[in-house]
Design a protein around this motif. Structure first.
Motif: not given
Length: 107
Positions: A3-8, A20-27, A89-97, A103-107
């Motif tokens: 779902a995260a890859d599809e922007g849902v 939603p993408a489980g990023l915090y939980g993964a760590l 999560l290590s990138n402040p802008e990506r974490r904020r987004q 959602r997880v940005s594709a960049a």
């Protein structure tokens, strides 16, 4: 891709931080936690060590069975999530987004 890859965006649970993408939980972190760089690196290293396919599939019950393709794929997917979590999560802008949109940005 999931779902995260599809922007849902997955539904929020009222009154609780979401991951939603489980990023915090993964760590092994709580959703919305704001770890400093050192804490984030320690969490990543611990999760990578625990979830690495070579480690998780290598030894079970006193014998070393050859993992099935589905077991290998599942272990590799867990490791990919750990790596993606750290990347975002290590990138402040990506974490904020991610914290704002779920959602997880594709960049």
């Amino acid at each position: 891709g999931g779902a995260a890859d599809e922007g849902v965006r997955l539904p929020d649970l009222p009154g609780r931080p979401v991951d939603p993408a489980g990023l915090y939980g993964a760590l092994g972190l709580a959703p919305g936690e704001e770890p400093d760089e050192g804490e984030l690196k320690r969490a990543f290293r611990a999760a990578a060590k625990a979830k690495h396919p070579d480690r998780t599939l290598a030894y079970t019950g006193g014998r070393v069975p050859e993992p099935t393709l589905s077991e290998r794929a599942a272990a590799e997917e867990e490791m990919r999530l750990v790596i993606e979590a750290y990347r975002v999560l290590s990138n402040p802008e990506r974490r904020r987004q991610y914290n704002l949109t779920g959602r997880v940005s594709a960049a």
